[in-house]
Motif scaffolding. Sequence first.
Motif, PDB file in Angstrom:
ATOM      1  N   PRO A 154      -2.340  -4.552   0.376  1.00 19.46           N
ATOM      2  CA  PRO A 154      -1.518  -4.125  -0.761  1.00 19.46           C
ATOM      3  C   PRO A 154      -2.226  -3.043  -1.572  1.00 19.46           C
ATOM      4  O   PRO A 154      -3.441  -2.927  -1.533  1.00 19.46           O
ATOM      5  N   ARG A 155      -1.425  -2.273  -2.310  1.00 18.96           N
ATOM      6  CA  ARG A 155      -1.955  -1.206  -3.135  1.00 18.96           C
ATOM      7  C   ARG A 155      -2.554  -1.795  -4.414  1.00 18.96           C
ATOM      8  O   ARG A 155      -2.041  -2.789  -4.939  1.00 18.96           O
ATOM      9  N   PRO A 156      -3.640  -1.222  -4.937  1.00 22.08           N
ATOM     10  CA  PRO A 156      -4.191  -1.730  -6.203  1.00 22.08           C
ATOM     11  C   PRO A 156      -3.215  -1.526  -7.353  1.00 22.08           C
ATOM     12  O   PRO A 156      -2.413  -0.594  -7.341  1.00 22.08           O
ATOM     13  N   ARG A 157      -3.297  -2.393  -8.327  1.00 27.14           N
ATOM     14  CA  ARG A 157      -2.426  -2.280  -9.493  1.00 27.14           C
ATOM     15  C   ARG A 157      -2.918  -1.222 -10.476  1.00 27.14           C
ATOM     16  O   ARG A 157      -2.150  -0.732 -11.303  1.00 27.14           O
ATOM     17  N   ARG A 158      -4.188  -0.885 -10.397  1.00 28.90           N
ATOM     18  CA  ARG A 158      -4.758   0.161 -11.240  1.00 28.90           C
ATOM     19  C   ARG A 158      -6.071   0.607 -10.618  1.00 28.90           C
ATOM     20  O   ARG A 158      -6.754  -0.168  -9.945  1.00 28.90           O
TER      21      ARG A 158
ATOM     22  N   ALA B  35     -14.929   2.967   5.271  1.00 34.16           N
ATOM     23  CA  ALA B  35     -14.866   2.302   6.567  1.00 34.16           C
ATOM     24  C   ALA B  35     -14.347   0.868   6.444  1.00 34.16           C
ATOM     25  O   ALA B  35     -14.290   0.139   7.443  1.00 34.16           O
ATOM     26  N   LEU B  36     -13.953   0.479   5.249  1.00 34.52           N
ATOM     27  CA  LEU B  36     -13.490  -0.881   5.001  1.00 34.52           C
ATOM     28  C   LEU B  36     -12.037  -0.872   4.540  1.00 34.52           C
ATOM     29  O   LEU B  36     -11.557   0.100   3.969  1.00 34.52           O
ATOM     30  N   ASP B  37     -11.345  -1.964   4.784  1.00 37.88           N
ATOM     31  CA  ASP B  37      -9.937  -2.117   4.394  1.00 37.88           C
ATOM     32  C   ASP B  37      -9.880  -2.797   3.029  1.00 37.88           C
ATOM     33  O   ASP B  37     -10.201  -3.986   2.913  1.00 37.88           O
ATOM     34  N   PRO B  38      -9.488  -2.062   1.973  1.00 43.20           N
ATOM     35  CA  PRO B  38      -9.452  -2.679   0.640  1.00 43.20           C
ATOM     36  C   PRO B  38      -8.612  -3.948   0.584  1.00 43.20           C
ATOM     37  O   PRO B  38      -8.998  -4.931  -0.058  1.00 43.20           O
ATOM     38  N   GLY B  39      -7.446  -3.931   1.243  1.00 48.03           N
ATOM     39  CA  GLY B  39      -6.587  -5.107   1.232  1.00 48.03           C
ATOM     40  C   GLY B  39      -7.246  -6.320   1.850  1.00 48.03           C
ATOM     41  O   GLY B  39      -7.092  -7.442   1.365  1.00 48.03           O
ATOM     42  N   ALA B  40      -8.003  -6.099   2.927  1.00 43.72           N
ATOM     43  CA  ALA B  40      -8.714  -7.205   3.572  1.00 43.72           C
ATOM     44  C   ALA B  40      -9.852  -7.715   2.692  1.00 43.72           C
ATOM     45  O   ALA B  40     -10.118  -8.922   2.639  1.00 43.72           O
ATOM     46  N   LEU B  41     -10.519  -6.807   1.988  1.00 51.41           N
ATOM     47  CA  LEU B  41     -11.637  -7.199   1.132  1.00 51.41           C
ATOM     48  C   LEU B  41     -11.192  -8.154   0.033  1.00 51.41           C
ATOM     49  O   LEU B  41     -11.921  -9.079  -0.324  1.00 51.41           O
ATOM     50  N   VAL B  42      -9.994  -7.932  -0.503  1.00 57.78           N
ATOM     51  CA  VAL B  42      -9.509  -8.785  -1.600  1.00 57.78           C
ATOM     52  C   VAL B  42      -8.631  -9.922  -1.079  1.00 57.78           C
ATOM     53  O   VAL B  42      -8.038 -10.657  -1.868  1.00 57.78           O
ATOM     54  N   GLN B  43      -8.539 -10.032   0.235  1.00 58.32           N
ATOM     55  CA  GLN B  43      -7.845 -11.151   0.885  1.00 58.32           C
ATOM     56  C   GLN B  43      -6.396 -11.293   0.408  1.00 58.32           C
ATOM     57  O   GLN B  43      -5.879 -12.407   0.281  1.00 58.32           O
ATOM     58  N   GLY B  44      -5.763 -10.160   0.139  1.00 57.87           N
ATOM     59  CA  GLY B  44      -4.366 -10.183  -0.237  1.00 57.87           C
ATOM     60  C   GLY B  44      -4.077 -10.488  -1.685  1.00 57.87           C
ATOM     61  O   GLY B  44      -2.910 -10.501  -2.100  1.00 57.87           O
TER      62      GLY B  44
END
Length: 297
Positions: free
Chosen positions: A142-146, A107-116
């Motif tokens: 953005p997509r995770p690097r790994r 229910a959370l946006d990964p990109g928002a969690l890491v603030q870009g």
Amino acid sequence: MSVRMPPPPPMPWPRYLKAHGLYPRKGLGQHFLIEESFLARIADAAELEAGEWALEIGAGPGTLTRHLALRAAHVVAVEIDTRFLPLLREILAPYSNITVIPGDILALDPGALVQGHPYRVIGNIPYYITSAILRHVMEASPRPRRVVLTVQHEVARRITAGPGAMSLLAVSVQVYGRPRVVARIPAGAFWPRPEVDSAVVVIDPYERPAVDLGDPDWFFEVVRAGFQQRRKQLHNALSHGLGLPDEAVREALTRAGVDPARRAETLSLEEWAALSAALRPLRRLAQEGRALPAEET
């Protein structure tokens, strides 16, 4: 820069958790990795570089979170079980580079969690939501690097399987990245002890999906339907799962260059993409049929 701190001290985790009245919940698939050497190995597998953030899925009592804090510029630790929040605040108090987020990662946006910030995803996740979580983080922006996941050993084998032994889970992962098993973890390294060993899977995402998905939702709807009744020939499974006439499905399979008598586990990613495209004109008919179940196959 990554925080420079001494290694986290060993903890008598079962006794410590029991003293706080905290016990794992079977309904959440909770088995906590408590062996420090394996925790360090998982954190190392992320290969976090200077300035990168770590997004941890399922912090639990913070056993892995502490190790990630030594390697990441910042750690965002997501935990759905609010019982652990007071303990996490206590355990992680010495670390200034950790943010604990209560909630469901889906229910959370990964990109928002890491603030870009550039980031890598690490987690020990239960099987029943593995496919959903992977698609969620792999489609993030953005997509995770790994992505580094600890899963049951058999699940790791399924994730890395090739045509002939494919599954919905394998397709869901391999469309977005290259998976490989980097370590096996014995059941005794967890509390409570699970019935089977686990494995650490590293997934390096592609810049774009391995095949042209067209409409990703439709692509995965077709794949789910194919694996829904995996012992049936593909034309039967798709006809039943998508609510489409068998003749129309056979024609689409032929256009895609796939023998209607094959079974889902034998198809390559390229064949799934071709089949999804061939069936796409029939999507409206499928939408008028009954909904597909959500279980992983």
